[in-house]
Scaffold this motif. Structure first.
Motif: not given
Length: 381
Positions: A184-191
């Motif tokens: 859930p903490q992956w909001k973007t591909n960069e995350d």
């Protein structure tokens, strides 16, 4: 069970009006997907649609597929060895007419769904009864069903089925289903990329560097129709080089999918110098993103790390569109684990209608399975 009945349909037009209400939780049992199968199923496949009723109320739906393996051009051309020859001989002569309760075209527990509570023992008994009825249907047409298989159950379900309705069947576990639970903490591909260990962050950068010069874009229905021959050529190259096949898609399968499912089906094309050199497909199933068939030019794939970049692109889409998980299926286990997917064991149950063969199925079946050795990767910090 006394008031639970079922009815088997051979056409979408025959289905009860409440079918999609019951199938709400699984896109692969809803009529828009079933119409894809009706319009563009593999030429060696015939589908049956099962309605399950509590008194007169539809409470469950299921799918069955008959496959005539005699119509296959190839079982798969990648592994050319004596074991493969023996496997092909056995299937041609003793297993060419196969009945699957479930969906043989996708990975996962997509064979049935209920909108009312029903115990797994009753589910198994119903599926068994349906298999017997469809087997009898083919017998009346002088077609003998050799193999009956109930496919893709997660371990909690398979354990219960083994205790009851499927207790006398051979339980098998083929390659695991590679499932990627998105954090859930992956909001973007960069995350997502930032969570890699150095080794796998370097792999990501190297793959993207190789990918330079390739354009990607989602194809509309008109685009798919205009590129249909090339799409099929790229798919067919990959499919025929798989270790084992029980079907090949119809040539209009991808355009039919887009026409019936609209935004629920995504086909992304990969272009080099304006020529289509690869594609991947995605199916949107609630909070789950399902990867489907893909294809590529073998030479470009090697030069551009095309397959790995496809996996990264599918993951990026899943993260950016807030899916909870991505089902990557059963092939290429090691490379899929390198991008974050993990193996989930799934079971199937199978029996042969020849009692002598069925008696020794536990000895025969493992010898027919392609050998698989792979190392699970752990890409995150």
């Amino acid at each position: 069970m006394k008031t639970t009945t079922y009815k088997i349909y051979s056409s979408i037009a025959q289905l009860p009006s409440t079918w999609d209400e019951v199938a709400y939780e699984n896109a692969f049992l809803q009529t828009h997907y079933l119409k894809v199968l009706e319009e563009s199923a593999p030429t060696n496949m015939q589908c049956f649609y099962i309605g399950i009723f509590k008194e007169s109320e539809l409470i469950g739906v299921a799918l069955a597929q008959y496959l005539n393996l005699n119509k296959l051009e190839s079982f798969g051309e990648r592994d050319k060895c004596f074991k493969t020859y023996i496997r092909n001989f056995v299937f041609r002569n003793f297993g060419s007419h196969a009945l699957f309760l479930g969906n043989n075209m996708i990975t996962g527990q997509n064979g049935y769904v209920f909108n009312k509570k029903i115990d797994i023992k009753s589910v198994g008994e119903l599926l068994n009864e349906c298999a017997n009825e469809i087997t009898l249907y083919f017998k009346k047409q002088n077609i003998k069903i050799h193999i009956v298989s109930f496919k893709d159950f997660y371990q909690d379900c398979s354990a219960e089925l083994k205790k009851s309705a499927f207790s006398k069947m051979y339980e098998f576990n083929t390659q695991p289903n590679m499932i990627f639970k998105l954090l859930p903490q992956w909001k973007t591909n960069e995350d997502y990329v930032a969570s890699f260990s150095k080794k796998y962050r370097d792999q990501y950068k190297r793959a993207h560097k190789k990918f330079e010069g390739i354009e990607t874009r989602e194809l509309s229905l008109d685009d798919i129709i205009s590129q249909e021959s090339r799409i099929y050529e790229l798919y067919h190259h990959v499919a025929k080089n798989a270790p084992f096949n029980t079907f090949f898609l119809a040539k209009n399968h991808f355009s039919s999918f887009k026409k019936q499912c609209g935004n629920g089906f995504i086909l992304v094309g990969y272009f080099l110098n304006k020529e289509l050199i690869g594609f991947h497909t995605l199916l949107l199933n609630g909070i789950t993103l399902e990867t489907y068939f893909l294809g590529y030019d073998e030479q470009v794939q090697k030069e551009k790390m095309l397959y790995l970049n496809m996996l990264y692109n599918m993951t990026k889409y899943g993260i950016e569109n807030q899916f909870k998980e991505i089902i990557f299926g059963r092939t290429a286990l090691e490379i899929k684990s390198s991008i974050g997917a993990e193996p989930v064991v799934m079971s199937g149950f199978i029996y042969h209608n020849n009692k002598l063969i069925d008696k020794y199925f536990d000895k025969i079946f493992p010898r027919l399975e392609p050998n698989l050795a792979w190392q699970q990767r752990h890409p995150f910090k």
